[in-house]
Design a protein around this motif. Structure first.
Motif, PDB file in Angstrom:
ATOM      1  N   ASN A  79       0.840  -1.199   0.000  1.00 52.87           N
ATOM      2  CA  ASN A  79       0.000   0.000   0.000  1.00 52.87           C
ATOM      3  C   ASN A  79       0.875   1.250   0.000  1.00 52.87           C
ATOM      4  OD1 ASN A  79      -2.332  -1.625   0.197  1.00 52.87           O
ATOM      5  ND2 ASN A  79      -2.214  -1.624   2.429  1.00 52.87           N
ATOM      6  N   PHE A  80       0.273   2.375  -0.363  1.00 53.84           N
ATOM      7  CA  PHE A  80       0.988   3.656  -0.361  1.00 53.84           C
ATOM      8  C   PHE A  80       2.318   3.539  -1.116  1.00 53.84           C
ATOM      9  CE2 PHE A  80      -2.168   5.239   2.367  1.00 53.84           C
ATOM     10  CZ  PHE A  80      -2.385   4.315   3.384  1.00 53.84           C
ATOM     11  N   LEU A  81       2.242   2.977  -2.291  1.00 55.78           N
ATOM     12  CA  LEU A  81       3.453   2.732  -3.063  1.00 55.78           C
ATOM     13  C   LEU A  81       4.118   4.032  -3.479  1.00 55.78           C
ATOM     14  CD1 LEU A  81       2.167  -0.303  -5.073  1.00 55.78           C
ATOM     15  CD2 LEU A  81       4.292  -0.285  -3.768  1.00 55.78           C
ATOM     16  N   LEU A  82       5.448   3.986  -3.509  1.00 57.24           N
ATOM     17  CA  LEU A  82       6.266   5.134  -3.859  1.00 57.24           C
ATOM     18  C   LEU A  82       7.083   4.799  -5.107  1.00 57.24           C
ATOM     19  CD1 LEU A  82       7.654   5.763  -0.262  1.00 57.24           C
ATOM     20  CD2 LEU A  82       5.793   7.026  -1.375  1.00 57.24           C
ATOM     21  N   PRO A  83       7.506   5.807  -5.861  1.00 62.89           N
ATOM     22  CA  PRO A  83       8.351   5.509  -7.026  1.00 62.89           C
ATOM     23  C   PRO A  83       9.604   4.717  -6.665  1.00 62.89           C
ATOM     24  CG  PRO A  83       7.542   7.748  -7.150  1.00 62.89           C
ATOM     25  CD  PRO A  83       7.112   7.216  -5.809  1.00 62.89           C
ATOM     26  N   GLU A  84      10.121   4.925  -5.471  1.00 61.22           N
ATOM     27  CA  GLU A  84      11.325   4.185  -5.074  1.00 61.22           C
ATOM     28  C   GLU A  84      11.045   2.725  -4.750  1.00 61.22           C
ATOM     29  OE1 GLU A  84      10.292   7.166  -3.954  1.00 61.22           O
ATOM     30  OE2 GLU A  84      10.703   7.393  -1.808  1.00 61.22           O
ATOM     31  N   ASP A  85       9.780   2.318  -4.774  1.00 60.20           N
ATOM     32  CA  ASP A  85       9.451   0.897  -4.629  1.00 60.20           C
ATOM     33  C   ASP A  85       9.584   0.151  -5.956  1.00 60.20           C
ATOM     34  OD1 ASP A  85       6.804   1.883  -2.426  1.00 60.20           O
ATOM     35  OD2 ASP A  85       8.742   1.007  -1.863  1.00 60.20           O
ATOM     36  N   THR A  86       9.831   0.875  -7.026  1.00 57.82           N
ATOM     37  CA  THR A  86       9.991   0.251  -8.331  1.00 57.82           C
ATOM     38  C   THR A  86      11.180  -0.703  -8.333  1.00 57.82           C
ATOM     39  OG1 THR A  86       9.004   2.111  -9.509  1.00 57.82           O
ATOM     40  CG2 THR A  86      10.486   0.681 -10.762  1.00 57.82           C
ATOM     41  N   ALA A  87      10.916  -1.955  -8.686  1.00 65.98           N
ATOM     42  CA  ALA A  87      11.945  -2.988  -8.674  1.00 65.98           C
ATOM     43  C   ALA A  87      11.349  -4.288  -9.190  1.00 65.98           C
ATOM     44  CB  ALA A  87      12.485  -3.202  -7.256  1.00 65.98           C
ATOM     45  N   VAL A  88      12.209  -5.264  -9.390  1.00 62.87           N
ATOM     46  CA  VAL A  88      11.753  -6.636  -9.590  1.00 62.87           C
ATOM     47  C   VAL A  88      11.662  -7.265  -8.199  1.00 62.87           C
ATOM     48  CG1 VAL A  88      12.235  -8.882 -10.604  1.00 62.87           C
ATOM     49  CG2 VAL A  88      12.811  -6.786 -11.860  1.00 62.87           C
ATOM     50  N   TYR A  89      10.514  -7.841  -7.913  1.00 66.80           N
ATOM     51  CA  TYR A  89      10.269  -8.447  -6.610  1.00 66.80           C
ATOM     52  C   TYR A  89      10.401  -9.964  -6.735  1.00 66.80           C
ATOM     53  CZ  TYR A  89       8.802  -4.060  -4.564  1.00 66.80           C
ATOM     54  OH  TYR A  89       8.794  -2.782  -4.078  1.00 66.80           O
ATOM     55  N   TYR A  90      11.161 -10.535  -5.813  1.00 69.55           N
ATOM     56  CA  TYR A  90      11.435 -11.967  -5.818  1.00 69.55           C
ATOM     57  C   TYR A  90      10.906 -12.614  -4.553  1.00 69.55           C
ATOM     58  CZ  TYR A  90      14.827 -10.886  -9.498  1.00 69.55           C
ATOM     59  OH  TYR A  90      15.444 -10.461 -10.641  1.00 69.55           O
ATOM     60  N   CYS A  91      10.280 -13.752  -4.739  1.00 67.82           N
ATOM     61  CA  CYS A  91       9.845 -14.588  -3.631  1.00 67.82           C
ATOM     62  C   CYS A  91      10.958 -15.596  -3.343  1.00 67.82           C
ATOM     63  CB  CYS A  91       8.564 -15.294  -4.062  1.00 67.82           C
ATOM     64  SG  CYS A  91       7.995 -16.578  -2.976  1.00 67.82           S
ATOM     65  N   ALA A  92      11.137 -15.932  -2.061  1.00 70.52           N
ATOM     66  CA  ALA A  92      12.186 -16.864  -1.688  1.00 70.52           C
ATOM     67  C   ALA A  92      11.674 -17.842  -0.642  1.00 70.52           C
ATOM     68  CB  ALA A  92      13.388 -16.101  -1.145  1.00 70.52           C
TER      69      ALA A  92
END
Length: 125
Positions: free
Chosen positions: A84-97
């Motif tokens: 929630n409340f996403l910011l431009p700096e949250d831009t990335a590839v997200y990986y599950c582990a």
């Protein structure tokens, strides 16, 4: 072997929300924890959150505390990341582990045994 399939990434405006899912399959009888990491271009992989599988204990990276929530569905072997409340700096590839060992240290990528293929999250300003 454990296979992880992520879904839910996409493009969203700043202030918006996204929900990522990661479904685990295969030899999942020994799950200790599952986590989310992210990596932006030119940057190191960053810890986002983890959840322990039996107790459901959660830990978050400082940059996402109060905005992201990790949860799990044990029956479905699925972990979620509500953002929630996403910011431009949250831009990335997200990986599950996935971690099959009870060693702790789940904020570091080195204790995880399996990784998903990654899902792109792009937050526009």
């Amino acid at each position: 072997q454990v296979q992880l399939v992520e879904s839910g990434g996409g493009l969203v405006q700043a202030g918006g929300s996204l929900r990522l899912s990661c479904a685990a399959s295969g030899r999942t009888f020994n799950t200790y924890a599952m986590g989310w990491f992210r990596q932006a271009p030119g940057r190191e992989r960053e810890f986002v959150a983890f959840i322990t599988w039996s107790a459901g204990r959660t830990v978050y990276g400082d940059s996402v505390k109060g905005r992201f929530t990790i949860s799990r569905d044990n029956a479905e072997n699925t972990v979620y990341l509500q953002m929630n409340f996403l910011l431009p700096e949250d831009t990335a590839v997200y990986y599950c582990a996935y971690a099959s060992g009870g060693t702790g240290g789940y904020t570091t990528p080195y204790v995880y045994d399996y990784w998903g293929q990654g899902t792109q999250v792009t937050v526009s300003s």
